[in-house]
Design a protein around this motif. Structure first.
Motif, PDB file in Angstrom:
ATOM      1  N   THR A 285       0.837  -1.200   0.000  1.00  0.00           N
ATOM      2  CA  THR A 285       0.000   0.000   0.000  1.00  0.00           C
ATOM      3  C   THR A 285       0.866   1.242   0.000  1.00  0.00           C
ATOM      4  O   THR A 285       1.838   1.336   0.763  1.00  0.00           O
ATOM      5  CB  THR A 285      -0.931   0.026   1.232  1.00  0.00           C
ATOM      6  N   GLU A 286       0.508   2.198  -0.859  1.00  0.00           N
ATOM      7  CA  GLU A 286       1.136   3.514  -0.864  1.00  0.00           C
ATOM      8  C   GLU A 286       0.171   4.517  -0.242  1.00  0.00           C
ATOM      9  O   GLU A 286      -1.029   4.485  -0.532  1.00  0.00           O
ATOM     10  CB  GLU A 286       1.457   3.944  -2.295  1.00  0.00           C
ATOM     11  N   LEU A 300      -8.472  11.087   7.524  1.00  0.00           N
ATOM     12  CA  LEU A 300      -8.626  10.135   6.431  1.00  0.00           C
ATOM     13  C   LEU A 300      -7.299   9.943   5.716  1.00  0.00           C
ATOM     14  O   LEU A 300      -6.492  10.877   5.611  1.00  0.00           O
ATOM     15  CB  LEU A 300      -9.686  10.613   5.436  1.00  0.00           C
ATOM     16  N   LEU A 301      -7.077   8.741   5.243  1.00  0.00           N
ATOM     17  CA  LEU A 301      -5.906   8.419   4.445  1.00  0.00           C
ATOM     18  C   LEU A 301      -6.376   7.957   3.075  1.00  0.00           C
ATOM     19  O   LEU A 301      -7.193   7.032   2.968  1.00  0.00           O
ATOM     20  CB  LEU A 301      -5.088   7.299   5.089  1.00  0.00           C
ATOM     21  N   ARG A 302      -5.876   8.597   2.040  1.00  0.00           N
ATOM     22  CA  ARG A 302      -6.138   8.098   0.686  1.00  0.00           C
ATOM     23  C   ARG A 302      -5.001   7.147   0.340  1.00  0.00           C
ATOM     24  O   ARG A 302      -3.822   7.521   0.394  1.00  0.00           O
ATOM     25  CB  ARG A 302      -6.216   9.245  -0.314  1.00  0.00           C
ATOM     26  N   LEU A 303      -5.356   5.930   0.016  1.00  0.00           N
ATOM     27  CA  LEU A 303      -4.391   4.857  -0.167  1.00  0.00           C
ATOM     28  C   LEU A 303      -4.470   4.272  -1.573  1.00  0.00           C
ATOM     29  O   LEU A 303      -5.507   4.356  -2.234  1.00  0.00           O
ATOM     30  CB  LEU A 303      -4.657   3.728   0.840  1.00  0.00           C
ATOM     31  N   ARG A 304      -3.390   3.668  -1.992  1.00  0.00           N
ATOM     32  CA  ARG A 304      -3.371   2.886  -3.225  1.00  0.00           C
ATOM     33  C   ARG A 304      -2.796   1.521  -2.884  1.00  0.00           C
ATOM     34  O   ARG A 304      -1.615   1.389  -2.547  1.00  0.00           O
ATOM     35  CB  ARG A 304      -2.514   3.561  -4.293  1.00  0.00           C
ATOM     36  N   THR A 305      -3.634   0.497  -2.942  1.00  0.00           N
ATOM     37  CA  THR A 305      -3.184  -0.859  -2.651  1.00  0.00           C
ATOM     38  C   THR A 305      -3.065  -1.642  -3.947  1.00  0.00           C
ATOM     39  O   THR A 305      -3.991  -1.678  -4.760  1.00  0.00           O
ATOM     40  CB  THR A 305      -4.154  -1.571  -1.684  1.00  0.00           C
ATOM     41  N   ILE A 306      -1.904  -2.243  -4.130  1.00  0.00           N
ATOM     42  CA  ILE A 306      -1.612  -3.067  -5.300  1.00  0.00           C
ATOM     43  C   ILE A 306      -1.562  -4.523  -4.850  1.00  0.00           C
ATOM     44  O   ILE A 306      -0.823  -4.856  -3.918  1.00  0.00           O
ATOM     45  CB  ILE A 306      -0.268  -2.681  -5.948  1.00  0.00           C
TER      46      ILE A 306
END
Length: 347
Positions: A285-286, A300-306
């Motif tokens: 996750t980034e 809140l955290l906006r995340l990018r999970t690969i």
């Protein structure tokens, strides 16, 4: 037989059948299928401590149970579910609630091969009181019934890059967070935009896992249900429902995001490649953005999970190759926003 591409029209409204009352069994089975460990959804006592009357169900479980209502009308004859946008979870859902769904067709695009087309829908799920619990847009590739006749339709909607964050978040005020109970010591203030979390675990999904899970969600898309049919397809086997991959990625993200108990929204998602039974899923996750909400108890955290298959996520630097295309073992690229308590709530 389900709807084919020609059966859809712009502006068409679909009322999906089979409202679903959510039970304790649904929650237990979801944990059995995924191994999810988020404390808020596991313990009534933790939920009460945090400010709830009782534990809400996991947002991803609610998504699957509500989303499943739309399958027989929208994607029973799907080739693939291509993506999501603007997914919002406006209100929590509890055991005993009944969810139902309607969809509006907002776009249609016939593919150049003449054999299929992409259907875009805007779906809204509500509980027994009419309160929205799920609001999302998705697009799915569907077989054509008549492959010789071309409509030439090409009406593709546009989507917001991120789901809007409202001033009001319909969650109870977080009273306190016992880090011994949640298993995590990190709060909103501990995260920085740009950091990467390599989640160490991997989860192998067997045929029995994804078959039973898809049945639980009443997602009867043929590509997931009908092994006899799929053996004669180019894939040679059933595809795993993409929502299961989302659940697995979310489960894996627990290590490093233990206190991110709630999903606020899913901004966009792409199932980059298919997933099959026997694949082992890993994820990283980034942190894309930290969002300091006006509420004093949470941010809140906006995340990018690969999510990737059969390779440790720490071994992948970029999910796309030099040609700009996803690597063949990248199966999910998910941009989403979670709610996480601030340090003032730490017990």
């Amino acid at each position: 037989m389900g709807n084919f591409f020609e059966d859809f029209s712009i502006g068409q409204k679909i009322i999906h059948p089979l409202p679903r009352t959510i039970s304790e069994g649904d929650v237990s089975l979801y944990i059995a299928f995924t191994g999810s460990r988020f404390a808020l959804h596991s313990s009534n006592e933790v939920a009460k401590q945090m400010g709830y009357d009782k534990r809400p169900i996991d947002d991803t479980l609610m998504f699957h149970l509500t989303f499943g209502k739309s399958v027989q009308d929208v994607s029973l004859n799907a080739i693939a579910n291509l993506g999501y946008a603007e997914i919002a979870f406006p209100n929590p859902v509890y055991i005993g609630d009944t969810v139902s769904m309607t969809s509006d067709v907002i776009g249609l695009k016939e593919n150049s091969n003449g054999k299929s087309g992409v259907v875009y829908v805007h779906s809204i799920g509500v509980n027994q009181n009419g309160d929205e619990v799920l609001n999302f847009k998705r697009w799915v590739m569907v077989h054509k019934k008549d492959k010789e006749t071309s409509s030439g339709i090409n009406e593709v909607p546009t989507f917001a890059k991120t789901t809007p964050i409202l001033d009001k978040i319909n969650l109870p005020e977080i009273k306190c967070v016992d880090t011994d109970s949640t298993g995590g010591k990190f709060f909103f203030e501990d995260y920085e935009a740009g950091e990467r979390l390599n989640h160490p675990d991997g989860i192998t999904v067997d045929n029995s896992d994804h078959t039973l899970a898809t049945k639980l969600y009443q997602n009867n898309a043929k590509v997931h249900f009908n092994d006899h049919m799929m053996k004669s397809s180019p894939m040679g086997q059933r595809l795993m429902y993409g929502g299961i991959v989302i659940s697995m990625a979310r489960t894996l993200s627990f290590n490093g995001l233990q206190n991110a108990q709630n999903i606020y929204s899913i901004n966009s998602g792409a199932h980059a490649n298919p997933t099959y039974a026997g694949d082992t899923i890993y994820a990283y996750t980034e942190v894309l953005e930290t969002i300091d909400h006006k509420r004093e108890d949470l941010g809140l955290l906006r995340l990018r999970t690969i999510a990737v298959t059969n390779q440790k996520s720490s071994e992948i630097e970029n999910p796309k190759g030099e040609d700009g295309k996803y690597l063949k073992n990248v199966v999910l690229d998910l941009d989403y926003t979670v709610v996480i308590p601030k340090k003032k709530t730490k017990k």
